[in-house]
Enzyme design. Structure first.
Site, PDB file in Angstrom:
ATOM      1  N   GLY A 103      39.693  35.735  43.576  1.00 32.83           N
ATOM      2  CA  GLY A 103      38.385  35.518  42.965  1.00 32.83           C
ATOM      3  C   GLY A 103      37.224  35.670  43.922  1.00 32.83           C
ATOM      4  O   GLY A 103      36.114  35.232  43.635  1.00 32.83           O
ATOM      5  N   SER A 104      37.456  36.322  45.058  1.00 38.41           N
ATOM      6  CA  SER A 104      36.413  36.427  46.080  1.00 38.41           C
ATOM      7  C   SER A 104      35.558  37.671  45.940  1.00 38.41           C
ATOM      8  O   SER A 104      34.632  37.873  46.723  1.00 38.41           O
ATOM      9  CB  SER A 104      37.061  36.426  47.472  1.00 38.41           C
ATOM     10  OG  SER A 104      37.900  37.567  47.618  1.00 38.41           O
ATOM     11  N   GLY A 105      35.856  38.532  44.975  1.00 34.37           N
ATOM     12  CA  GLY A 105      35.110  39.772  44.841  1.00 34.37           C
ATOM     13  C   GLY A 105      35.625  40.873  45.738  1.00 34.37           C
ATOM     14  O   GLY A 105      34.974  41.912  45.907  1.00 34.37           O
ATOM     15  N   LEU A 106      36.793  40.683  46.332  1.00 31.00           N
ATOM     16  CA  LEU A 106      37.374  41.681  47.229  1.00 31.00           C
ATOM     17  C   LEU A 106      38.519  42.449  46.566  1.00 31.00           C
ATOM     18  O   LEU A 106      39.361  43.037  47.240  1.00 31.00           O
ATOM     19  CB  LEU A 106      37.869  41.013  48.515  1.00 31.00           C
ATOM     20  CG  LEU A 106      36.792  40.321  49.359  1.00 31.00           C
ATOM     21  CD1 LEU A 106      37.410  39.665  50.574  1.00 31.00           C
ATOM     22  CD2 LEU A 106      35.707  41.303  49.780  1.00 31.00           C
ATOM     23  N   GLY A 107      38.545  42.456  45.256  1.00 31.47           N
ATOM     24  CA  GLY A 107      39.540  43.256  44.541  1.00 31.47           C
ATOM     25  C   GLY A 107      40.935  42.693  44.581  1.00 31.47           C
ATOM     26  O   GLY A 107      41.910  43.449  44.608  1.00 31.47           O
ATOM     27  N   SER A 108      41.060  41.367  44.566  1.00 27.60           N
ATOM     28  CA  SER A 108      42.389  40.754  44.617  1.00 27.60           C
ATOM     29  C   SER A 108      43.230  41.158  43.416  1.00 27.60           C
ATOM     30  O   SER A 108      44.430  41.445  43.558  1.00 27.60           O
ATOM     31  CB  SER A 108      42.278  39.229  44.702  1.00 27.60           C
ATOM     32  OG  SER A 108      41.546  38.706  43.610  1.00 27.60           O
ATOM     33  N   ALA A 110      43.053  43.896  41.618  1.00 30.85           N
ATOM     34  CA  ALA A 110      43.459  45.299  41.751  1.00 30.85           C
ATOM     35  C   ALA A 110      44.582  45.453  42.766  1.00 30.85           C
ATOM     36  O   ALA A 110      45.553  46.180  42.538  1.00 30.85           O
ATOM     37  CB  ALA A 110      42.264  46.157  42.158  1.00 30.85           C
ATOM     38  N   ALA A 111      44.466  44.763  43.902  1.00 27.37           N
ATOM     39  CA  ALA A 111      45.504  44.841  44.921  1.00 27.37           C
ATOM     40  C   ALA A 111      46.838  44.327  44.380  1.00 27.37           C
ATOM     41  O   ALA A 111      47.893  44.940  44.596  1.00 27.37           O
ATOM     42  CB  ALA A 111      45.089  44.042  46.161  1.00 27.37           C
ATOM     43  N   ASP A 152      38.179  49.784  41.724  1.00 30.74           N
ATOM     44  CA  ASP A 152      39.007  48.876  42.518  1.00 30.74           C
ATOM     45  C   ASP A 152      40.428  49.399  42.659  1.00 30.74           C
ATOM     46  O   ASP A 152      41.006  49.392  43.755  1.00 30.74           O
ATOM     47  CB  ASP A 152      39.044  47.488  41.872  1.00 30.74           C
ATOM     48  CG  ASP A 152      37.758  46.725  42.061  1.00 30.74           C
ATOM     49  OD1 ASP A 152      36.744  47.350  42.424  1.00 30.74           O
ATOM     50  OD2 ASP A 152      37.748  45.502  41.837  1.00 30.74           O
TER      51      ASP A 152
END
Length: 320
Positions: A103-108, A110-111, A152
């Protein structure tokens, strides 16, 4: 047989939200990854465990449901959707570990989605390529979120620094953009699906204002592309600051995000902006010669990651 796969997190430099409306975007894969392991279950049940967040659930694969054992749900919806599309419902154990803050906006998401699909394809001996994997991962995200950008999942699949054009053509930057970056993230998690819907509703209520704003965000992204190709860090930083203002205008910034953005600038960042969907999550700061100062300034109130771009995309293999 054991199948393992991993995929990188990402940061969006330019184009979040506007990319949903066919505007261009620029994003880069980061050296933080999600790791998925799939093996045959030792019982007649399918179990999913996310070690880093203390989550465990029994999966009811045919119904696309789960029974919570411990922890809080969240990322599991992407796992279930991927399984529903690929898996044959036989009992399996799935383990997720990740150094990407959820939930940090770093594409978790998608990864996790890309890594899960790649591991499933390996587990079932299904041939795939990066193009088909990125497409299927996008379909998973769209099914879960209702509306989703392909950016993403493209970045998590291919790695590197990527430009996505208005006609969805993917270009990989060949220039080595070694910009020193600091990511700041808040404990208040963003909800991508909700933020995308909120922007859509705002756009529908105020089309004559928001439509030109979204177009301007696309034009800004194209200017940023040229600045990156020239390695003009000062121009990239200036455009990041303008982009943050646009994100404010469409309502996705929060007090916490803006605090990090301005703390970074006051400490010497030449550019800082929200990255990702907003509503919580992360900011990214461009800070040549000021990495420690910027990191320390953000860390007074929030969390930081010192990150690098990576050319390494999805990776998968099978162990007999």
């Amino acid at each position: 047989m054991i199948a393992k796969a991993s995929a990188p997190a990402k940061t969006i430099l330019f184009g979040e939200h506007s990319v949903v409306y066919d505007e261009p975007a620029i994003a880069g894969a980061l050296n933080k990854r999600a790791y998925v392991t799939i093996k045959e279950s030792e019982s007649d049940k399918s179990i999913f465990r996310a070690l880093d967040i203390g989550f465990e659930a029994e999966l009811l694969l045919k119904e696309k449901k789960y029974v919570l054992t411990r922890g809080k749900p969240g990322i599991i919806r992407y796992i279930l959707e991927a399984l529903y599309r690929v898996h044959d419902h036989s009992p399996i154990d799935i383990t997720l570990s990740s150094n990407v803050p959820i939930g940090s906006g770093l594409g978790s998401s998608a990864a996790v989605t890309v890594a899960t699909l790649a591991a499933l394809y390996r587990y079932h001996n299904i041939r795939f390529n990066k193009k088909s994997l990125a497409h299927e991962a996008h379909m998973v995200e769209q099914a879960v979120q209702g509306i989703a950008s392909p950016l993403d999942t493209l970045v998590s699949t291919y790695g590197g620094l990527v430009y996505l054009s208005r006609n969805k053509k993917v270009e990989h930057f060949k220039v080595n953009f070694n910009a020193p970056l600091v990511v700041g993230y808040t404990t208040k998690h963003g909800n991508t699906g909700k933020m995308v819907k909120d922007v859509k509703n705002l756009k529908n209520r105020n089309p004559k204002i928001i439509n030109p704003t979204i177009t301007a965000m696309g034009n800004l992204t194209n200017y940023a592309k040229q600045a990156i190709l020239k390695k003009d860090y000062n121009k990239v930083g200036e455009l990041m600051n303008i982009n943050h203002g646009f994100l404010d205008a469409i309502g996705v910034n929060t007090l916490e995000l803006s605090r990090m953005v301005y703390n970074a600038r006051e400490a010497g960042a030449i550019g800082s902006k929200t990255t990702g969907a907003g509503g919580g999550g992360s900011i990214i700061a461009l800070c040549p010669g000021k990495v420690e100062e910027v990191a320390n300034a953000i860390a007074r109130d929030d969390n930081i990651l010192k990150v690098k771009f990576t050319r390494r995309g999805v990776s998968s293999r099978v162990y007999k």
